[in-house]
Design a protein around this motif. Structure first.
Motif, short mmCIF file in Angstrom:
data_model
loop_
_atom_site.label_atom_id
_atom_site.label_comp_id
_atom_site.label_asym_id
_atom_site.label_seq_id
_atom_site.Cartn_x
_atom_site.Cartn_y
_atom_site.Cartn_z
N HIS A 32 -0.42 -6.10 3.64
CA HIS A 32 0.04 -5.41 2.55
C HIS A 32 1.78 -4.98 2.81
N SER A 34 0.93 -1.11 -0.06
CA SER A 34 -0.01 -0.10 0.04
C SER A 34 1.00 1.21 0.11
N ALA A 61 -2.94 0.17 -3.70
CA ALA A 61 -2.81 -1.15 -2.75
C ALA A 61 -3.40 -2.37 -3.47
N GLU A 106 -1.06 -4.45 8.68
CA GLU A 106 -0.79 -3.95 7.47
C GLU A 106 0.63 -4.54 6.87
#
Length: 199
Positions: free
Chosen positions: A185, A11, A20, A145
């Motif tokens: 991510h 991302s 992303a 993330e």
């Protein structure tokens, strides 16, 4: 049976545009499982990656999506023979299977693979826990993330959280259970020992 990261999630903002895509992970069995199928534009990439692992879409037994956002479910349509688990929803074709994720019940696929509820990013988030000779790997979607959000909470908060309180609780729960995390991510990381509770 170590999970294989077919595509590493990312991302980022480039030229004032946010971009992303999620981590896409293969667990070779049997059963064969794919976790998070990226965007609807990634079908050819997934087909090629599976071919490199000597698999076709028909060889996949389970599609598991950690939650229902568009960058995690986009290529589910490729896997027509699989059972699909999307967040708390389990189905095969038009048959829906009741399972009480809401009250914390784990969905056991084998004695080494289970799906656990980890709400926070969305209230229906799940994490796939895989035990292997390497240790326990948690495939978490956007519960994490990337590695940097272990020390900078703003990263996961800014990605969106339906319940920051639940997300924080489930993040620590997974960190205590897992040796490795494959986040939504970013690259896979080893859980730092500082997050382990003695005894």
């Amino acid at each position: 049976m170590d999970p294989i990261v077919l595509f590493e999630g990312y991302s980022k903002t480039e030229n004032n545009k946010y971009r992303a895509n999620c981590s896409c992970v293969l667990i070779k069995g049997p059963p064969n499982i794919i976790v998070d199928t990226m965007t609807a534009w990634d079908g050819d990439r997934i087909l090629k990656a599976l071919q490199e692992e000597s698999l076709t879409c028909d060889d996949i037994n389970y599609v598991i999506c950690t939650h229902g956002h568009s960058d995690h479910i986009g290529c589910n349509y490729l896997f027509k023979k699989a059972t699909h688990i999307v967040g708390h929803s389990i189905s095969h074709r038009d048959h829906y299977i009741e399972h009480d994720f809401r009250n914390g019940k784990e969905y056991v696929i084998t004695n080494k693979i289970k799906v656990i509820p980890t709400p926070g990013h969305t209230l229906q988030d799940v994490t796939v826990m895989v035990s292997s000779q390497r240790g326990v790997t948690a495939i978490t979607g956007d519960l994490f993330e990337r590695f940097q959000d272990l020390t900078d909470e703003d990263i996961w908060k800014e990605a969106g959280s339906d319940s920051e309180e639940l997300q924080r609780i489930n993040r620590f729960k997974v960190l205590r259970m897992a040796d490795f995390v494959i986040p939504g991510h970013g690259p896979m990381f080893r859980v730092p020992k500082t997050f382990k509770v003695p005894g």
